[in-house]
Structures are given as C-alpha cells and as structure tokens.
Design a protein around this motif. Structure first.
Motif, PDB file in Angstrom:
ATOM      1  N   SER A 387     -10.492  -6.631   3.902  1.00 43.59           N
ATOM      2  CA  SER A 387      -9.187  -6.057   4.223  1.00 43.59           C
ATOM      3  C   SER A 387      -9.167  -4.561   3.909  1.00 43.59           C
ATOM      4  CB  SER A 387      -8.083  -6.763   3.428  1.00 43.59           C
ATOM      5  OG  SER A 387      -8.063  -8.146   3.705  1.00 43.59           O
ATOM      6  N   VAL A 388      -8.145  -3.891   4.425  1.00 45.92           N
ATOM      7  CA  VAL A 388      -7.909  -2.483   4.114  1.00 45.92           C
ATOM      8  C   VAL A 388      -7.092  -2.422   2.832  1.00 45.92           C
ATOM      9  CG1 VAL A 388      -6.926  -0.316   4.923  1.00 45.92           C
ATOM     10  CG2 VAL A 388      -7.983  -1.886   6.551  1.00 45.92           C
ATOM     11  N   VAL A 389      -7.574  -1.669   1.850  1.00 49.64           N
ATOM     12  CA  VAL A 389      -6.987  -1.696   0.515  1.00 49.64           C
ATOM     13  C   VAL A 389      -6.596  -0.282   0.094  1.00 49.64           C
ATOM     14  CG1 VAL A 389      -7.303  -2.415  -1.893  1.00 49.64           C
ATOM     15  CG2 VAL A 389      -8.485  -3.645  -0.053  1.00 49.64           C
ATOM     16  N   LEU A 390      -5.397  -0.140  -0.443  1.00 51.97           N
ATOM     17  CA  LEU A 390      -4.936   1.119  -1.051  1.00 51.97           C
ATOM     18  C   LEU A 390      -5.405   1.135  -2.507  1.00 51.97           C
ATOM     19  CD1 LEU A 390      -3.115   3.690  -0.667  1.00 51.97           C
ATOM     20  CD2 LEU A 390      -1.267   2.334  -1.676  1.00 51.97           C
ATOM     21  N   VAL A 391      -6.104   2.174  -2.894  1.00 48.50           N
ATOM     22  CA  VAL A 391      -6.733   2.217  -4.216  1.00 48.50           C
ATOM     23  C   VAL A 391      -6.444   3.553  -4.895  1.00 48.50           C
ATOM     24  CG1 VAL A 391      -8.603   0.609  -3.666  1.00 48.50           C
ATOM     25  CG2 VAL A 391      -8.878   3.037  -3.136  1.00 48.50           C
ATOM     26  N   ILE A 412      -5.270   6.751  -2.882  1.00 49.75           N
ATOM     27  CA  ILE A 412      -3.855   7.092  -2.942  1.00 49.75           C
ATOM     28  C   ILE A 412      -3.652   8.601  -2.871  1.00 49.75           C
ATOM     29  CG2 ILE A 412      -3.630   7.298  -5.463  1.00 49.75           C
ATOM     30  CD1 ILE A 412      -1.075   5.635  -5.212  1.00 49.75           C
ATOM     31  N   GLY A 413      -4.682   9.373  -3.261  1.00 46.35           N
ATOM     32  CA  GLY A 413      -4.587  10.825  -3.182  1.00 46.35           C
ATOM     33  C   GLY A 413      -4.586  11.363  -1.764  1.00 46.35           C
ATOM     34  N   SER A 418       0.630  11.515   5.319  1.00 54.02           N
ATOM     35  CA  SER A 418       0.548  10.285   6.106  1.00 54.02           C
ATOM     36  C   SER A 418      -0.457   9.360   5.455  1.00 54.02           C
ATOM     37  CB  SER A 418       0.128  10.585   7.559  1.00 54.02           C
ATOM     38  OG  SER A 418      -1.163  11.183   7.573  1.00 54.02           O
ATOM     39  N   CYS A 419      -0.369   8.086   5.817  1.00 54.81           N
ATOM     40  CA  CYS A 419      -1.238   7.103   5.178  1.00 54.81           C
ATOM     41  C   CYS A 419      -1.465   5.958   6.148  1.00 54.81           C
ATOM     42  CB  CYS A 419      -0.604   6.589   3.888  1.00 54.81           C
ATOM     43  SG  CYS A 419      -1.676   5.555   2.891  1.00 54.81           S
ATOM     44  N   ALA A 420      -2.730   5.565   6.298  1.00 57.50           N
ATOM     45  CA  ALA A 420      -3.026   4.385   7.093  1.00 57.50           C
ATOM     46  C   ALA A 420      -2.404   3.161   6.425  1.00 57.50           C
ATOM     47  CB  ALA A 420      -4.538   4.214   7.232  1.00 57.50           C
ATOM     48  N   VAL A 421      -2.013   2.180   7.239  1.00 56.40           N
ATOM     49  CA  VAL A 421      -1.320   1.010   6.710  1.00 56.40           C
ATOM     50  C   VAL A 421      -2.347   0.044   6.120  1.00 56.40           C
ATOM     51  CG1 VAL A 421       0.207  -0.910   7.247  1.00 56.40           C
ATOM     52  CG2 VAL A 421       0.508   1.280   8.411  1.00 56.40           C
ATOM     53  N   PRO A 422      -2.324  -0.169   4.798  1.00 54.83           N
ATOM     54  CA  PRO A 422      -3.277  -1.104   4.187  1.00 54.83           C
ATOM     55  C   PRO A 422      -2.732  -2.532   4.193  1.00 54.83           C
ATOM     56  CG  PRO A 422      -2.040   0.013   2.488  1.00 54.83           C
ATOM     57  CD  PRO A 422      -1.516   0.534   3.809  1.00 54.83           C
ATOM     58  N   SER A 436       4.047   7.879  -7.140  1.00 59.57           N
ATOM     59  CA  SER A 436       5.310   8.554  -6.855  1.00 59.57           C
ATOM     60  C   SER A 436       5.096  10.008  -6.447  1.00 59.57           C
ATOM     61  CB  SER A 436       6.215   8.495  -8.091  1.00 59.57           C
ATOM     62  OG  SER A 436       5.578   9.112  -9.205  1.00 59.57           O
ATOM     63  N   ARG A 437       3.906  10.577  -6.699  1.00 63.82           N
ATOM     64  CA  ARG A 437       3.649  11.969  -6.326  1.00 63.82           C
ATOM     65  C   ARG A 437       3.246  12.101  -4.866  1.00 63.82           C
ATOM     66  NH1 ARG A 437      -1.091  12.952  -9.302  1.00 63.82           N
ATOM     67  NH2 ARG A 437      -0.997  15.079  -8.512  1.00 63.82           N
ATOM     68  N   PHE A 438       3.015  10.993  -4.184  1.00 67.68           N
ATOM     69  CA  PHE A 438       2.554  11.036  -2.794  1.00 67.68           C
ATOM     70  C   PHE A 438       3.560  10.280  -1.932  1.00 67.68           C
ATOM     71  CE2 PHE A 438      -1.092  11.158  -5.629  1.00 67.68           C
ATOM     72  CZ  PHE A 438      -1.735  12.302  -5.220  1.00 67.68           C
ATOM     73  N   PRO A 439       4.354  10.993  -1.135  1.00 66.50           N
ATOM     74  CA  PRO A 439       5.441  10.343  -0.374  1.00 66.50           C
ATOM     75  C   PRO A 439       4.965   9.217   0.528  1.00 66.50           C
ATOM     76  CG  PRO A 439       5.671  12.737  -0.343  1.00 66.50           C
ATOM     77  CD  PRO A 439       4.348  12.457  -0.971  1.00 66.50           C
ATOM     78  N   ALA A 440       3.866   9.419   1.229  1.00 65.96           N
ATOM     79  CA  ALA A 440       3.392   8.369   2.132  1.00 65.96           C
ATOM     80  C   ALA A 440       2.977   7.122   1.365  1.00 65.96           C
ATOM     81  CB  ALA A 440       2.213   8.895   2.967  1.00 65.96           C
ATOM     82  N   ALA A 441       2.359   7.301   0.211  1.00 62.52           N
ATOM     83  CA  ALA A 441       1.981   6.155  -0.610  1.00 62.52           C
ATOM     84  C   ALA A 441       3.206   5.438  -1.147  1.00 62.52           C
ATOM     85  CB  ALA A 441       1.079   6.612  -1.755  1.00 62.52           C
ATOM     86  N   THR A 442       4.224   6.192  -1.506  1.00 65.61           N
ATOM     87  CA  THR A 442       5.465   5.587  -1.997  1.00 65.61           C
ATOM     88  C   THR A 442       6.095   4.697  -0.933  1.00 65.61           C
ATOM     89  OG1 THR A 442       5.856   7.498  -3.426  1.00 65.61           O
ATOM     90  CG2 THR A 442       7.736   6.079  -2.969  1.00 65.61           C
ATOM     91  N   ALA A 443       6.072   5.165   0.316  1.00 67.39           N
ATOM     92  CA  ALA A 443       6.632   4.360   1.408  1.00 67.39           C
ATOM     93  C   ALA A 443       5.841   3.073   1.607  1.00 67.39           C
ATOM     94  CB  ALA A 443       6.647   5.190   2.695  1.00 67.39           C
ATOM     95  N   VAL A 444       4.527   3.144   1.464  1.00 65.48           N
ATOM     96  CA  VAL A 444       3.692   1.944   1.618  1.00 65.48           C
ATOM     97  C   VAL A 444       3.963   0.964   0.489  1.00 65.48           C
ATOM     98  CG1 VAL A 444       1.323   1.101   1.554  1.00 65.48           C
ATOM     99  CG2 VAL A 444       1.897   3.082   2.960  1.00 65.48           C
TER     100      VAL A 444
END
Length: 596
Positions: A387-391, A412-413, A418-422, A436-444
């Motif tokens: 799977s695609v994993v956010l790390v 996460i950095g 923008s961020c690919a959907v994991p 919380s420092r990365f808006p796209a990661a926060t949305a995910v």
C-alpha cells in the motif's frame, strides 16, 4: 671492563617509553569503543535530529530521494561521510535496525577522538598520566558514552577539529608546509560538516600563531579562506550546511547522565582561561558552552563538540594542581604538600564512580522486547503490504530498509503544499506533532482512523472519517448481539470472554458465524485473543478460540464460509479451533439487530 654506551641506553629507554605509550593508547581505544558499542541499543536519550540523519544516509546510500520534516538541518558533507562508512562496511545489510547501522560511525568517530585527544595532550606538553586521564574521562563518562553513541554529524566535525589541532601543534622543528595545508583542510571539513565548528577557529588560530611563523599562519589562513569561499559560494548548493531546529530532549536529560563530569567541565573551562598551555582551547570551549544558552540551537550539537575538549582542560587543571601551581612563564614548581591534592583526587574519584554507576543505569538498553517501530513495521507488512503509506523520518527508514518500495512511501515533509493520497499512515510521536506544520498532511490525517498502536507509534487507515456515521449504533448492535449469544443455552462462555461479548468488543463477523454455528452444534467460546496494538486503538476483537464436541466439524464450518464471512485463517490446536478474521469488518452487519 666493558664501556657503557650512554646513547644506547637512551635509545632503549625511548623505545620502551614509546612501546608503553602505544600499549596504553590501544587499551584506551578498546575501552572507548567497547563502552559505546554496549550502549548502541539504548533508546534514550536520543536527539530529535537522529531519525532524519539516518533517513538521509539510507537514501544517499541507496541512491533514492527523501524529504525530511525540517528538524535536522542540512549537512551534505556530513551525510556523505556517514554514507561512505555504511557503504564500505555494508552496515545496512548487517544490522536489523537501520539507526544502529549509522550509529556505528559515531563509535568509530569516538575512537578516533580518543586517539587524537591523547596526541593533542602530549603535544601540548601534558604529562603522560594527565593525557591518559583525559582519555579515560572521556572514555568512561556516561554522558560521553550516551552522546557519542548517537548519529550526529557533530561527532565527525569534532574529529576533524582535533585532527587539525594535532597538525597545528606539530613541533616547530618537524613542521612542514603540508602540516599547515592539511590542518586548513581539516578545519574546512569540520565547518562544512557542522557550522558550529566555526567556534573552534579561535583555538586553532591562537595555537597556530603561537607555534608557527607568520608566513605559515598566512598560508594556512589563505587555504582555509579560499576553500570556505568556494564551499559557500559556487559549491554552496552542494556543500552549504545549516543548523537544525530545536528539539527534545533538553539539557537536563543529558546532564543527569553524569553531573560530576558537567561540573568538572565548567570548572575546567574557567580555570583553563588562566593556564597558558590550554588557554586557546578554553576560549573555544567557553564559546561553544555559551551556545547552550540559545534555545534556537539543539543542545546536543554543542555538547557533542564539548565532550572531547573538556577532559583535556580537566587533565590540565589536575596536572597543574599536582605540580604545585604555575610560576613565571610556563615552568611549574613541585608542591611540598601533596596531601591536599591526594585527598581532593580521592574524593573526586569516589563521587565520579557514584555518579557513573547512576548514569550507566540510565543508559541500559531496557527490556529485550522489539522496538515499537519494528513491531509496527511487521504489522503493516502483514496487513497492508504494497500500500501507499504516509511516513515520518523514522518510519520511512524502517519501512524502506525492510524492502518497502520507496515510491510507495510519502514522507510527511513532502506534504507542505500538496500530498499524494495514501492508504495508510505510520507515524511516531514526533511525526504526529510535525504533521500540523504541513497543511496537506493535516488534511490527509483528518480522514485517518487509528487502527493499531505500538507504544509511541500509531498506524492509521486513510480514507474514512475517524467517527463515521452510525458508529454508536454499530457498537450498540455488537453489544446487544453479544449479550444474546452469552444468554444462549447452546453457547458456553464465562469470565473475560462473556465480558467481551456483552461489551460490544467482538467483531460482528464472529458474532454472526458463532450464532449460525450454535444452531448446528453446542459450542464453547474459550477466548477472544486480542492483538495488543489493535486493542489499544479500540479495534474489534477479530480472533476466537472455540471448541465443542466435534472440533473437526467446527473447523469445516468456518473454512466453508465465503465472501464477507470468510476467515483469514482457521487453525486447529489442542485448546480448540483458532479463527482469525481480516481487519475492518463491513459496517452495518449488525446495525438492524435488536433484542426487543
């Protein structure tokens, strides 16, 4: 009568002293390296910058890209040096835990520091016993062991600094232009490895002007300045280092390892300012110590530079006390009252041993259980392989080193804009804070459902809201259905098994299939074995040990289930039949259920 050859005796005596020096130095190096190898597995204290450093080294050694969370700063030359060792020694192939592979370089740097520290002490004129004392203090201090076992580029920087000082203190009669040239290169390498190495330049310049002619000083300064201009100018994008952001642990976590060493170092820095032999080193040590007061710089960085320097100052103070005190110039007058010095040395030795016993206890590896990140990695491999994993920084290295495709790992950095959907996320406690420092990661992560918890590591599934509509109804349906099963005369269950059923903690697929099985055969529910990490995330219990009069028929019943109710595995054992369902039961299986 055979004439006595005085020169021959002198040569034999000199050779004996050199052999003794070699034996002592080799013993000190073994002690230094061995003490740090024993502390490699200690998880705390650990700097916040270490996971990103390890990730960059792994990425560089495997020719892949990595974007950190920004807490480690940048040190291209430092990472290249660490990568060079891991490639040469195949460290990532030999070790199971990636951070241990990079920590090996810190141990090598500590051994080199010990050898260079002894040489520097002797070239500065310290007695043999004082030079040995300086190395022993650094080799055995719990603070030094705890600091010099972690992966920091500052360990490489201080090694380059000590090498430059050893070259600078080469006796004038043996000094050659190559010594000055190599000293300039060592200082340049130190600064490019860590910008804090600039604070060591006063010591290097002072010793250089004290021991060299003006032309040699100018030559060294020109070489160093030219190299620094190129490194920060045309080669800046490739070589320019940057300091990291502040992070935990604070100074208290390190000082408690060896408070005696800290106090002795502070006293020695102040006393070293008035001792001619080590005054240049004391000035640089004072500047480095002053950096500890700046909250914008992590405390581990100046500590890593200070630890090899202060033992030399302590040894110089001890040598001065033992000799009686400085007279005019650099000549020392022997004391006529050695008793106070001996008493003071005895008291300090006893206090140091007591402090070391406490510090070594804090550096113990702890329980033999697997690290939480290793457990999380194995769980993800079993339940979400491919799977695609956010790390974050630490989990990226753990998964990549285990063979997970780096293209399926989203640091996460890299999710600032923008961020690919994991499909999943595996985050340590620092990674969860940094999100919380990365808006796209926060949305995910807003769409993440916590699935498993391994200590400070959280595994989440992405794609569903954390509180889906009808969750309360689903839990209530499980509770009502479980209570109905527990009340059935054809089902025997007791103790914790009954409590799990009535509390609604059991997977709805198990509830449905047990109800169907009980209509065919009376059964006994022995246990709902939990997966601790999933229980910590409040996931339903998806495993059951069940028995009855005909366990073969029970096993055939579960094996014959299809579609939604098909188990992941059915295993017969002496205690009964173990049934395991996959994770994530479909919602709504029991929602219509009502006991009224």
């Amino acid at each position: 009568m055979v004439p006595v050859d005085v020169n021959g005796r002198r040569l034999v005596g000199t050779a004996a002293i050199r052999l003794l020096s070699i034996d002592v130095v080799l013993t000190l190096l073994v002690i230094t390296g061995g003490a740090r190898v024993l502390g490699l597995a200690s998880p705390t204290p650990s700097p916040a910058t270490e996971p990103a450093t390890v990730a960059h080294v792994f990425a560089l050694s495997h020719l892949t890209s990595f974007t950190d969370t920004g807490v480690t700063g940048t040190s291209p030359l430092g990472w290249a040096q660490l990568t060079w060792y891991t490639l040469l020694s195949r460290a990532f192939d030999r070790t199971i835990v990636p951070v241990t592979a990079v920590r090996e370089t810190a141990v090598i740097a500590a051994v080199l520091c010990a050898a260079l520290l002894w040489l520097l002490a002797r070239r500065l004129g310290l007695p043999f016993w004082a030079a040995t004392m300086a190395v022993v203090l650094m080799a055995m201090s719990p603070l030094a062991i705890g600091m010099q076992r972690v992966a920091l580029v500052e360990h490489l920087a201080i090694t380059w600094i000590l090498a430059a000082l050893v070259l600078i203190t080469t006796p004038r009669e043996r000094a050659r232009p190559r010594h000055d040239f190599l000293a300039a290169l060592c200082l340049l390498a130190a600064v490019l490895t860590s910008p804090l190495a600039l604070l060591a330049l006063p010591a290097a310049g002072w010793l250089l002007t004290r021991r060299r002619e003006a032309s040699h000083v100018a030559f060294t300064a020109v070489v160093f300045t030219l190299g620094l201009g190129i490194a920060f100018g045309p080669a800046g994008p490739l070589l320019r280092p940057e300091l990291p952001e502040p992070g935990q642990p604070g100074i208290a976590a390190w000082v408690t390892l060896d408070p005696v060493f800290v106090v002795l170092s502070m006293v020695a820095i102040v006393a070293g300012m008035v001792l001619p032999r080590t005054r240049p080193l004391a000035v640089s040590a004072l500047l480095i110590a002053a950096v500890l007061a700046f909250p914008a710089i992590p405390v581990e960085l100046p500590l890593a530079l200070l630890i090899p320097l202060t033992p030399l100052l302590v040894a110089e103070v001890a040598a001065t006390i033992a000799a009686g005190g400085p007279a005019a110039g650099h000549r020392l007058i022997p004391t006529r009252r050695p008793v106070p010095a001996i008493v003071l040395a005895t008291v300090l030795a006893l206090v140091s041993v007591a402090g070391w016993a406490h510090g070594f206890g804090r550096l113990a590896p702890g329980s033999p259980a697997e690290p939480a990140l290793t457990q999380a990695r194995k769980w993800v491999q079993d339940n979400a392989s491919g799977s695609v994993v956010l790390v974050d920084d630490a989990s990226w290295t753990e998964l990549a080193a285990d063979g997970w495709p780096t293209g399926s790992l989203i640091p996460i950095g890299s999710c600032a804009v923008s961020c690919a959907v994991p499909d999943w996320s595996v985050l340590t406690a620092p990674g969860q804070r940094d999100g919380s420092r990365f808006p796209a990661a926060t949305a995910v992560l807003a769409r993440a459902t916590k699935v498993a918890v391994f200590g400070s590591v959280t595994v989440s599934r992405i794609g569903e809201p954390p509180d889906p509509p009808g969750e309360a109804e689903e839990s209530g349906a499980r509770s009502r259905a479980g209570a109905a099963l527990a009340a059935s005369e054809r089902i025997r269950c007791e103790g914790r098994t009954r409590d799990d059923l009535t509390a609604g903690r059991v997977d709805p697929r198990l509830i449905a299939t047990v109800a169907a099985l009980a209509a065919l055969h009376p059964v006994r529910l022995i246990d709902f074995p939990s997966v601790p990490s999933e229980a910590a995330a409040d996931q339903p219990l998806r495993r059951l040990v069940v028995s009855g009069n005909d366990e073969a028929a029970i096993a055939d019943f579960f094996t014959g289930q299809r579609a939604t109710f098909q188990p992941a595995s059915v295993t017969r054992s002496r205690g009964g039949v173990l049934v395991t369902y996959p994770m994530f039961p479909p919602s709504g299986l029991l929602a219509p259920f009502s006991s009224r």
